[in-house]
Design an enzyme around this catalytic site. Structure first.
Site, PDB file in Angstrom:
ATOM      1  N   LEU A   1       0.839  -1.191   0.000  1.00 14.71           N
ATOM      2  CA  LEU A   1       0.000   0.000   0.000  1.00 14.71           C
ATOM      3  C   LEU A   1       0.877   1.246   0.000  1.00 14.71           C
ATOM      4  O   LEU A   1       1.600   1.510   0.963  1.00 14.71           O
ATOM      5  CB  LEU A   1      -0.911   0.001   1.232  1.00 14.71           C
ATOM      6  CG  LEU A   1      -1.699  -1.298   1.484  1.00 14.71           C
ATOM      7  CD1 LEU A   1      -2.489  -1.192   2.783  1.00 14.71           C
ATOM      8  CD2 LEU A   1      -2.623  -1.598   0.304  1.00 14.71           C
ATOM      9  N   ASP A   2       0.815   2.002  -1.069  1.00 15.04           N
ATOM     10  CA  ASP A   2       1.681   3.164  -1.225  1.00 15.04           C
ATOM     11  C   ASP A   2       1.303   4.282  -0.251  1.00 15.04           C
ATOM     12  O   ASP A   2       0.129   4.651  -0.128  1.00 15.04           O
ATOM     13  CB  ASP A   2       1.580   3.689  -2.663  1.00 15.04           C
ATOM     14  CG  ASP A   2       2.481   4.870  -2.927  1.00 15.04           C
ATOM     15  OD1 ASP A   2       3.701   4.715  -2.822  1.00 15.04           O
ATOM     16  OD2 ASP A   2       1.943   5.962  -3.219  1.00 15.04           O
TER      17      ASP A   2
ATOM     18  N   GLU B   1       3.460   1.191   3.145  1.00 14.65           N
ATOM     19  CA  GLU B   1       4.533   2.174   3.179  1.00 14.65           C
ATOM     20  C   GLU B   1       4.023   3.314   4.049  1.00 14.65           C
ATOM     21  O   GLU B   1       2.996   3.919   3.739  1.00 14.65           O
ATOM     22  CB  GLU B   1       4.872   2.701   1.791  1.00 14.65           C
ATOM     23  CG  GLU B   1       5.971   3.765   1.839  1.00 14.65           C
ATOM     24  CD  GLU B   1       6.046   4.612   0.578  1.00 14.65           C
ATOM     25  OE1 GLU B   1       7.093   5.245   0.381  1.00 14.65           O
ATOM     26  OE2 GLU B   1       5.067   4.667  -0.183  1.00 14.65           O
TER      27      GLU B   1
ATOM     28  N   ASP C   1      13.489   3.728   8.333  1.00 12.22           N
ATOM     29  CA  ASP C   1      14.519   4.063   9.313  1.00 12.22           C
ATOM     30  C   ASP C   1      15.719   3.127   9.193  1.00 12.22           C
ATOM     31  O   ASP C   1      16.870   3.553   9.311  1.00 12.22           O
ATOM     32  CB  ASP C   1      13.950   4.002  10.737  1.00 12.22           C
ATOM     33  CG  ASP C   1      13.189   5.264  11.108  1.00 12.22           C
ATOM     34  OD1 ASP C   1      12.900   6.073  10.202  1.00 12.22           O
ATOM     35  OD2 ASP C   1      12.874   5.446  12.303  1.00 12.22           O
TER      36      ASP C   1
ATOM     37  N   HIS D   1      17.647   4.238   6.119  1.00 13.11           N
ATOM     38  CA  HIS D   1      18.398   5.479   6.296  1.00 13.11           C
ATOM     39  C   HIS D   1      19.650   5.251   7.144  1.00 13.11           C
ATOM     40  O   HIS D   1      20.717   5.812   6.852  1.00 13.11           O
ATOM     41  CB  HIS D   1      17.516   6.535   6.952  1.00 13.11           C
ATOM     42  CG  HIS D   1      16.303   6.902   6.149  1.00 13.11           C
ATOM     43  ND1 HIS D   1      16.156   6.576   4.820  1.00 13.11           N
ATOM     44  CD2 HIS D   1      15.166   7.587   6.497  1.00 13.11           C
ATOM     45  CE1 HIS D   1      14.989   7.039   4.374  1.00 13.11           C
ATOM     46  NE2 HIS D   1      14.384   7.653   5.379  1.00 13.11           N
TER      47      HIS D   1
END
Length: 583
Positions: A244-245, A282, A308, A311
């Site tokens: 799911l965007d 997402e 996270d 990143h």
């Protein structure tokens, strides 16, 4: 055949135009705004709807758009396809996902061409192929996030039958299929939904304009529209799961949220069919309630991407510190350790990128690790860079091997982006094929202005509308036959095999993960059960105090290296990784 359309915008007349003949529809007395009629039709027949003597438009629920979003719809008889294979019963806990864009996975850019390559992924050990959006959009080339027909398969990819063949092939190889769907917005061109009813609302505004109407008047039918399209992918195409965007962009103030409704409907369909369906969100919220079961007050989504982790890993590997990387780059090894053990880096901590506190802690005792996906690269994190450069453009093979090790042995469900497994050097750039000249120019200028503000020359930013931009993004499989690509591919295969044969690597217990690291020396080691994983991101060899019980055994190593000696020190070469067992 029953034809029906929700068209509350129609004042007094809706006509079905079928194969050049008009058939007036009747109001449905039991459903406000619905018009229906029974008219003989066969698979492939072309049709559309005309409201109040206006031009004919395609069906909002088009299953096929042979001529694109501005053309007529085509009838699709889903029962006509003869399925050869049942869906494999695969647990998310033990999965390895592979994100794939149909238009650049092969030079042909079709579902059939991609299906012919699925054996390679099965041999690698991939369990699920995650397809980027397939909904119809104007033009031929694009990422798919500007789709305008949530029920239809993009015709240049092969249409509905090609998707069924793709899924059938994957199932025959023992793999599942996940489809990326977009509910937070539709593309700006070829979108005819506003002509039929209040599919959008000015109550909320998003980066794409008026929000999809999930909570304003008329939103019951709009929710049903998107719920129906989601279930259709699972039911009619036997898709196993949906990604799911950007669910954080869903503007929804109702007590029962759209995501809860969707997760409940997917669970019910799975129960009816005796299959395993799941949802992967997402989300930018760093909120564990997204994946908390509905019975415990959560939204009930089965898993979510964890940016996270990405990143933290990206800053540890590259040293980049711009934008949202800033907080992670202050102490990247510590950030990486935190995401390995506590999932979210921002769990109520201050985010300099947002200028406020962000996130919420994950309950490590009650939350299984497979609620979260971990990755080093995705379509977003590559394609939204100015040049679409992958990690392979700036990292050594050894550091790419370290990235693979951390992704494929971490507590999270691992996901690879296509070509990552061999360190593909082809970029993955932002490309479009907008048929509206004004929109095309606006996107071109906007892209160049965006990166010029960050120091890039406008002339260096690829033109999204140029066919060459897509062509540069197509994978070059010949690389796999040459080192270091061949060696990286073998390393990915070896690590994925370890996940399959060592239960500790799929253990859902987050609380059992133990991490040690040295920020200055740039090494990190973590334990999962009897297994220990160590990476050295520094250029120099590192002495890592592991201790030894005399039973240490190397399971996989990027460079030839033995287990710790009697002193318990692991001497790990620079830019390398190792997996050991002491059980």
């Amino acid at each position: 055949m029953l034809f029906e359309v929700w068209a509350p915008s129609a004042r007094d007349r809706v006509v079905l135009a079928l194969n050049g003949t008009d058939h007036p529809l009747e109001r449905d007395a039991g459903r406000d705004g619905w018009w229906t009629g029974v008219v003989p039709a066969e698979d492939g027949d072309r049709y559309g709807f005309a409201l109040d003597h206006r031009p004919v438009l395609p069906d909002p629920r088009s299953r096929r758009l042979p001529d694109g979003p501005d053309g007529l719809s085509a009838v699709v008889d889903h029962s006509a396809y003869a399925w050869c294979h049942e869906s494999p019963r695969l647990r998310l806990r033990s999965s390895v996902l592979y994100e794939l864009h149909v238009g650049t996975f092969t030079p042909e850019g079709t579902l059939d061409a991609a299906a012919a390559r699925l054996g390679e992924l099965a041999g690698l050990g991939i369990t699920h192929v995650e397809l980027m959006p397939l909904c119809s959009f104007p033009g031929v080339r694009g990422w798919g996030y500007d789709g305008v027909a949530p029920w239809a398969v993009h015709e240049p990819y092969g249409g509905p039958e090609a998707l069924k063949r793709f899924v059938d092939t994957a199932h025959g190889l023992g793999m599942g299929v996940v489809l990326d769907v977009v509910h937070n917005h539709l593309g700006p061109s070829g979108n005819h939904l506003p002509s039929f009813g209040p599919y959008f609302t000015e109550t909320h505004h998003t980066p794409w304009g008026a929000a999809v109407n999930l909570d304003a008047p008329g939103s019951d039918e709009v929710r049903a529209y998107f719920l129906g399209s989601a279930l259709a992918w699972l039911r009619d195409y036997r898709i196993d799961g949906l990604r799911l965007d950007a669910v954080h962009a869903l503007a929804d103030t109702r007590a029962l949220t759209f995501l809860e409704e969707l997760s409940a409907a997917v669970d019910e369909l799975a129960k009816e069919q005796g299959r395993q369906h799941f949802l992967i969100a997402e989300s930018d919220l760093a909120d564990p309630r997204t994946t908390t079961p509905r019975t415990l007050g959560g939204l009930g989504v089965h898993a979510q991407w964890n940016d996270d982790f990405h990143h933290a890993l990206h800053t540890a590997l590259t040293g980049e510190s711009q934008g949202y990387y800033g907080d992670f780059a202050r102490a990247p090894m510590a950030a990486l350790a935190k995401t390995l053990t506590h999932v979210f880096f921002h769990d109520g901590t201050y985010s300099s990128f947002r200028g406020r506190r962000h996130g919420r802690p994950v309950d490590r005792e009650r939350t299984p690790a497979h609620r979260f996906l971990g990755y080093a690269q995705t379509h977003d994190q590559i394609g939204n860079r100015a040049l679409g450069d992958r990690l392979s453009a700036s990292l050594s093979p050894g550091l790419l091997a370290c990235a693979a090790t951390l992704v494929l042995t971490s507590p999270s469900v691992p996901m690879l982006f296509m070509g990552e497994e061999w360190g593909a050097t082809t970029p993955w750039q932002y490309f479009t094929d907008h048929t509206d000249p004004e929109l095309a120019e606006a996107v071109r200028r906007g892209r160049r202005r965006e990166f010029a503000a960050h120091g890039w020359s406008e002339n260096d930013v690829p033109d999204p509308q140029e066919p060459a931009t897509r062509d540069r993004s197509v994978l070059d499989r010949s690389e796999r036959e040459r080192d270091p690509h061949r060696r990286l591919l073998a390393w990915h295969r070896e690590l994925i095999a370890l996940r399959r044969t060592h239960p500790d690597l799929t253990d859902p217990d987050l609380g059992g993960v133990k991490v040690a690291f040295d920020e200055e020396a740039r090494w990190l080691v973590f334990r999962r059960g009897d297994l220990r994983v160590a990476v050295n991101l520094g250029k120099e060899s590192a002495a890592i105090p592991l201790g030894s019980n005399g039973r240490d055994r190397v399971l996989a190593a990027w460079e030839p290296i033995g287990a710790p000696g009697a002193d318990g020190m692991l001497r790990l070469p620079g830019e390398s990784a190792i997996v050991l067992t002491d059980g």
